[in-house]
Scaffold this motif. Structure first.
Motif, PDB file in Angstrom:
ATOM      1  N   MET A 293       0.839  -1.183   0.000  1.00 50.15           N
ATOM      2  CA  MET A 293       0.000   0.000   0.000  1.00 50.15           C
ATOM      3  C   MET A 293       0.885   1.248   0.000  1.00 50.15           C
ATOM      4  O   MET A 293       1.882   1.301   0.713  1.00 50.15           O
ATOM      5  CB  MET A 293      -0.894  -0.003   1.249  1.00 50.15           C
ATOM      6  N   ARG A 294       0.510   2.253  -0.808  1.00 47.39           N
ATOM      7  CA  ARG A 294       1.251   3.511  -0.840  1.00 47.39           C
ATOM      8  C   ARG A 294       0.294   4.668  -0.538  1.00 47.39           C
ATOM      9  O   ARG A 294      -0.764   4.777  -1.162  1.00 47.39           O
ATOM     10  CB  ARG A 294       1.912   3.716  -2.207  1.00 47.39           C
ATOM     11  N   VAL A 295       0.686   5.504   0.405  1.00 48.31           N
ATOM     12  CA  VAL A 295      -0.178   6.561   0.923  1.00 48.31           C
ATOM     13  C   VAL A 295       0.463   7.920   0.707  1.00 48.31           C
ATOM     14  O   VAL A 295       1.685   8.068   0.842  1.00 48.31           O
ATOM     15  CB  VAL A 295      -0.441   6.342   2.440  1.00 48.31           C
ATOM     16  N   LEU A 296      -0.350   8.912   0.384  1.00 48.40           N
ATOM     17  CA  LEU A 296       0.108  10.298   0.342  1.00 48.40           C
ATOM     18  C   LEU A 296      -0.381  11.000   1.599  1.00 48.40           C
ATOM     19  O   LEU A 296      -1.589  11.046   1.868  1.00 48.40           O
ATOM     20  CB  LEU A 296      -0.428  11.020  -0.893  1.00 48.40           C
ATOM     21  N   ILE A 297       0.565  11.541   2.376  1.00 47.80           N
ATOM     22  CA  ILE A 297       0.234  12.306   3.586  1.00 47.80           C
ATOM     23  C   ILE A 297       0.291  13.790   3.233  1.00 47.80           C
ATOM     24  O   ILE A 297       1.350  14.300   2.863  1.00 47.80           O
ATOM     25  CB  ILE A 297       1.237  12.012   4.717  1.00 47.80           C
ATOM     26  N   VAL A 298      -0.830  14.476   3.349  1.00 45.22           N
ATOM     27  CA  VAL A 298      -0.890  15.913   3.068  1.00 45.22           C
ATOM     28  C   VAL A 298      -1.027  16.621   4.410  1.00 45.22           C
ATOM     29  O   VAL A 298      -2.100  16.660   5.007  1.00 45.22           O
ATOM     30  CB  VAL A 298      -2.068  16.257   2.135  1.00 45.22           C
ATOM     31  N   GLU A 299       0.088  17.175   4.882  1.00 39.91           N
ATOM     32  CA  GLU A 299       0.161  17.742   6.233  1.00 39.91           C
ATOM     33  C   GLU A 299       1.246  18.804   6.261  1.00 39.91           C
ATOM     34  O   GLU A 299       2.366  18.554   5.836  1.00 39.91           O
ATOM     35  CB  GLU A 299       0.454  16.626   7.242  1.00 39.91           C
ATOM     36  N   ASP A 300       0.904  19.996   6.770  1.00 40.94           N
ATOM     37  CA  ASP A 300       1.863  21.104   6.735  1.00 40.94           C
ATOM     38  C   ASP A 300       2.702  21.222   7.992  1.00 40.94           C
ATOM     39  O   ASP A 300       3.580  22.081   8.075  1.00 40.94           O
ATOM     40  CB  ASP A 300       1.138  22.433   6.466  1.00 40.94           C
ATOM     41  N   GLU A 301       2.473  20.377   8.998  1.00 40.22           N
ATOM     42  CA  GLU A 301       3.326  20.356  10.183  1.00 40.22           C
ATOM     43  C   GLU A 301       4.401  19.289   9.962  1.00 40.22           C
ATOM     44  O   GLU A 301       4.123  18.088  10.051  1.00 40.22           O
ATOM     45  CB  GLU A 301       2.504  20.044  11.432  1.00 40.22           C
ATOM     46  N   PRO A 302       5.640  19.708   9.679  1.00 36.23           N
ATOM     47  CA  PRO A 302       6.688  18.749   9.292  1.00 36.23           C
ATOM     48  C   PRO A 302       6.913  17.629  10.295  1.00 36.23           C
ATOM     49  O   PRO A 302       7.042  16.463   9.909  1.00 36.23           O
ATOM     50  CB  PRO A 302       7.937  19.629   9.144  1.00 36.23           C
ATOM     51  N   HIS A 303       6.962  17.961  11.585  1.00 34.28           N
ATOM     52  CA  HIS A 303       7.251  16.931  12.591  1.00 34.28           C
ATOM     53  C   HIS A 303       6.138  15.889  12.647  1.00 34.28           C
ATOM     54  O   HIS A 303       6.398  14.686  12.759  1.00 34.28           O
ATOM     55  CB  HIS A 303       7.453  17.568  13.964  1.00 34.28           C
ATOM     56  N   LEU A 304       4.891  16.357  12.566  1.00 30.73           N
ATOM     57  CA  LEU A 304       3.765  15.429  12.585  1.00 30.73           C
ATOM     58  C   LEU A 304       3.768  14.570  11.330  1.00 30.73           C
ATOM     59  O   LEU A 304       3.587  13.345  11.396  1.00 30.73           O
ATOM     60  CB  LEU A 304       2.449  16.195  12.702  1.00 30.73           C
ATOM     61  N   ALA A 305       3.991  15.213  10.182  1.00 31.07           N
ATOM     62  CA  ALA A 305       4.000  14.472   8.919  1.00 31.07           C
ATOM     63  C   ALA A 305       5.074  13.393   8.916  1.00 31.07           C
ATOM     64  O   ALA A 305       4.837  12.254   8.493  1.00 31.07           O
ATOM     65  CB  ALA A 305       4.203  15.435   7.749  1.00 31.07           C
ATOM     66  N   GLU A 306       6.261  13.738   9.394  1.00 28.98           N
ATOM     67  CA  GLU A 306       7.363  12.770   9.416  1.00 28.98           C
ATOM     68  C   GLU A 306       7.090  11.642  10.416  1.00 28.98           C
ATOM     69  O   GLU A 306       7.430  10.479  10.155  1.00 28.98           O
ATOM     70  CB  GLU A 306       8.668  13.487   9.752  1.00 28.98           C
ATOM     71  N   ALA A 307       6.473  11.985  11.548  1.00 29.33           N
ATOM     72  CA  ALA A 307       6.149  10.957  12.540  1.00 29.33           C
ATOM     73  C   ALA A 307       5.124   9.972  11.975  1.00 29.33           C
ATOM     74  O   ALA A 307       5.238   8.754  12.181  1.00 29.33           O
ATOM     75  CB  ALA A 307       5.614  11.605  13.815  1.00 29.33           C
ATOM     76  N   VAL A 308       4.127  10.508  11.272  1.00 26.18           N
ATOM     77  CA  VAL A 308       3.114   9.640  10.665  1.00 26.18           C
ATOM     78  C   VAL A 308       3.757   8.766   9.590  1.00 26.18           C
ATOM     79  O   VAL A 308       3.523   7.557   9.520  1.00 26.18           O
ATOM     80  CB  VAL A 308       1.964  10.475  10.067  1.00 26.18           C
ATOM     81  N   ARG A 309       4.591   9.392   8.742  1.00 27.91           N
ATOM     82  CA  ARG A 309       5.263   8.626   7.683  1.00 27.91           C
ATOM     83  C   ARG A 309       6.096   7.489   8.265  1.00 27.91           C
ATOM     84  O   ARG A 309       6.021   6.348   7.800  1.00 27.91           O
ATOM     85  CB  ARG A 309       6.160   9.544   6.864  1.00 27.91           C
ATOM     86  N   ASP A 310       6.887   7.793   9.290  1.00 25.58           N
ATOM     87  CA  ASP A 310       7.750   6.775   9.887  1.00 25.58           C
ATOM     88  C   ASP A 310       6.920   5.673  10.542  1.00 25.58           C
ATOM     89  O   ASP A 310       7.268   4.486  10.469  1.00 25.58           O
ATOM     90  CB  ASP A 310       8.683   7.405  10.916  1.00 25.58           C
ATOM     91  N   GLY A 311       5.813   6.060  11.175  1.00 25.11           N
ATOM     92  CA  GLY A 311       4.950   5.059  11.795  1.00 25.11           C
ATOM     93  C   GLY A 311       4.288   4.155  10.772  1.00 25.11           C
ATOM     94  O   GLY A 311       4.178   2.943  10.981  1.00 25.11           O
ATOM     95  N   LEU A 312       3.872   4.727   9.652  1.00 24.26           N
ATOM     96  CA  LEU A 312       3.256   3.916   8.599  1.00 24.26           C
ATOM     97  C   LEU A 312       4.263   2.958   7.992  1.00 24.26           C
ATOM     98  O   LEU A 312       3.937   1.815   7.665  1.00 24.26           O
ATOM     99  CB  LEU A 312       2.658   4.825   7.514  1.00 24.26           C
ATOM    100  N   ARG A 313       5.500   3.421   7.838  1.00 25.32           N
ATOM    101  CA  ARG A 313       6.530   2.542   7.281  1.00 25.32           C
ATOM    102  C   ARG A 313       6.772   1.337   8.170  1.00 25.32           C
ATOM    103  O   ARG A 313       7.003   0.231   7.688  1.00 25.32           O
ATOM    104  CB  ARG A 313       7.829   3.327   7.085  1.00 25.32           C
ATOM    105  N   LEU A 314       6.696   1.537   9.494  1.00 21.19           N
ATOM    106  CA  LEU A 314       6.856   0.414  10.415  1.00 21.19           C
ATOM    107  C   LEU A 314       5.718  -0.586  10.269  1.00 21.19           C
ATOM    108  O   LEU A 314       5.861  -1.759  10.628  1.00 21.19           O
ATOM    109  CB  LEU A 314       6.931   0.922  11.857  1.00 21.19           C
ATOM    110  N   ALA A 315       4.578  -0.112   9.752  1.00 17.99           N
ATOM    111  CA  ALA A 315       3.427  -0.985   9.510  1.00 17.99           C
ATOM    112  C   ALA A 315       3.405  -1.481   8.067  1.00 17.99           C
ATOM    113  O   ALA A 315       2.374  -1.949   7.585  1.00 17.99           O
ATOM    114  CB  ALA A 315       2.135  -0.236   9.832  1.00 17.99           C
ATOM    115  N   ALA A 316       4.564  -1.354   7.373  1.00 14.27           N
ATOM    116  CA  ALA A 316       4.707  -1.830   5.986  1.00 14.27           C
ATOM    117  C   ALA A 316       3.817  -1.059   5.020  1.00 14.27           C
ATOM    118  O   ALA A 316       3.336  -1.608   4.031  1.00 14.27           O
ATOM    119  CB  ALA A 316       4.431  -3.327   5.890  1.00 14.27           C
ATOM    120  N   ILE A 317       3.617   0.230   5.309  1.00 17.05           N
ATOM    121  CA  ILE A 317       2.846   1.094   4.412  1.00 17.05           C
ATOM    122  C   ILE A 317       3.786   2.186   3.909  1.00 17.05           C
ATOM    123  O   ILE A 317       4.288   3.000   4.695  1.00 17.05           O
ATOM    124  CB  ILE A 317       1.650   1.735   5.135  1.00 17.05           C
ATOM    125  N   ALA A 318       4.054   2.213   2.611  1.00 25.19           N
ATOM    126  CA  ALA A 318       4.909   3.250   2.032  1.00 25.19           C
ATOM    127  C   ALA A 318       4.163   4.578   2.041  1.00 25.19           C
ATOM    128  O   ALA A 318       2.952   4.619   1.794  1.00 25.19           O
ATOM    129  CB  ALA A 318       5.315   2.881   0.607  1.00 25.19           C
TER     130      ALA A 318
END
Length: 238
Positions: A1-26
C-alpha cells in the motif's frame, strides 16, 4: 500500500510517515496543496491522508480534485476540526473517513487498512496463485500450506507480484509500489529483495526473471529454470 500524507506540520508528517513505514505502508509527504496536487499527478496512490488546513490550495480543494479525477482513491481527513459540522462538510466533499487530532497512530493504521479493503477496485482479501496464499490483512503468506515468514519489504514486493496474476512487473514499478519517492532509482534494492524473497519461498523457484523487463510469478509447471537469478532486467536496480 502507498499513501500520500498531506500535512503542513513537518514533525507530525514525518512521525506519521515513519509510523506507517513500520506498519509496511509506504508513504510520501506533501506539505501544501500545490505539492499534493503535483504528487497526485505523477504517482499512483492507494490512499490519501489529508489535513484540511494547509497552505496553497486547501485540503478541501485537494479533496475535490481527487473526487473529480475519478481515480477512486479513498480520502481520510486528518484534522483538528472536530465539530460535527466540520465532519459533515468533510464527508460531503468526498472524504471516506475522518480522524481528528490528536490521534493514536495505531488507529490511523487500522483505519487505512480498513479503507484499503473497502476500495471499489480492491484486491480480494486473500489471493491465491501457483500454490501461494497471501493474506494482506493478516500479513501472512503460505506456500503449499507452509507458512513463510517474510520481512515487511519482502511482503510488499510479493504483494505487488501476486496482484499482477502472473503478469510481468518491472523493477521500476516494484520500486514505486513497495518503496516510496525517496528511493534511489539506481539502487539494487529490488534485485536484492527479490533474490532474498525467492530463497524464503523455497524451491522450485516461483519468481521468474524476465530479462530486460522485470519479474513475474511463474504459474507454469516448470518454475526452476525461469526462476534463476542469473540475469537482471535491463537496469541497475532490477
Amino acid at each position: 500500500m502507498r499513501v500520500l500524507i498531506v500535512e503542513d506540520e513537518p514533525h507530525l508528517a514525518e512521525a506519521v510517515r515513519d509510523g506507517l513505514r513500520l506498519a509496511a505502508i509506504a508513504a510520501d509527504i506533501a506539505g501544501d496543496g500545490d505539492s499534493a496536487l503535483e504528487l497526485l499527478g505523477v504517482n499512483s496512490y492507494d490512499l490519501v491522508v489529508l489535513d484540511r488546513d494547509i497552505p496553497g490550495p486547501s485540503g478541501d480543494e485537494v479533496a475535490r480534485h481527487v473526487v473529480a479525477s475519478g481515480s477512486g482513491i479513498p480520502i481520510l481527513m486528518l484534522t483538528a476540526a472536530d465539530r460535527i459540522d466540520d465532519k459533515a462538510s468533510g464527508f460531503e466533499l468526498g472524504a471516506d473517513d475522518y480522524l481528528t487530532k490528536p490521534f493514536e497512530l495505531r488507529e490511523l493504521v487500522l483505519r487505512l487498512r480498513a479503507l484499503d479493503r473497502r476500495r471499489a477496485y480492491a484486491r480480494p482479501p486473500v489471493r491465491e496463485i501457483a500454490g501461494l496464499r497471501l493474506d494482506p490483512f493478516r500479513r501472512e503468506v503460505f506456500r503449499d500450506g507452509r507458512y513463510v515468514a517474510l520481512t515487511r519489504k519482502q511482503f510488499a514486493v510479493l504483494e505487488v507480484l501476486v496482484a499482477a496474476e502472473g503478469g510481468v512487473v518491472s523493477a521500476e514499478k516494484l520500486l514505486e509500489r513497495a518503496w516510496d519517492e525517496n528511493a534511489d532509482p539506481l539502487t539494487n534494492a529490488v534485485r536484492i529483495t527479490v533474490s532474498a524473497l525467492r530463497k524464503r519461498l523455497g524451491e522450485p523457484w516461483i519468481i521468474a526473471t524476465v530479462p530486460g523487463v522485470g519479474y513475474r510469478i511463474d504459474t507454469g509447471t516448470d518454475t526452476t529454470a525461469s526462476g534463476r537469478d542469473t540475469t537482471d532486467p535491463g537496469s541497475a536496480h532490477a
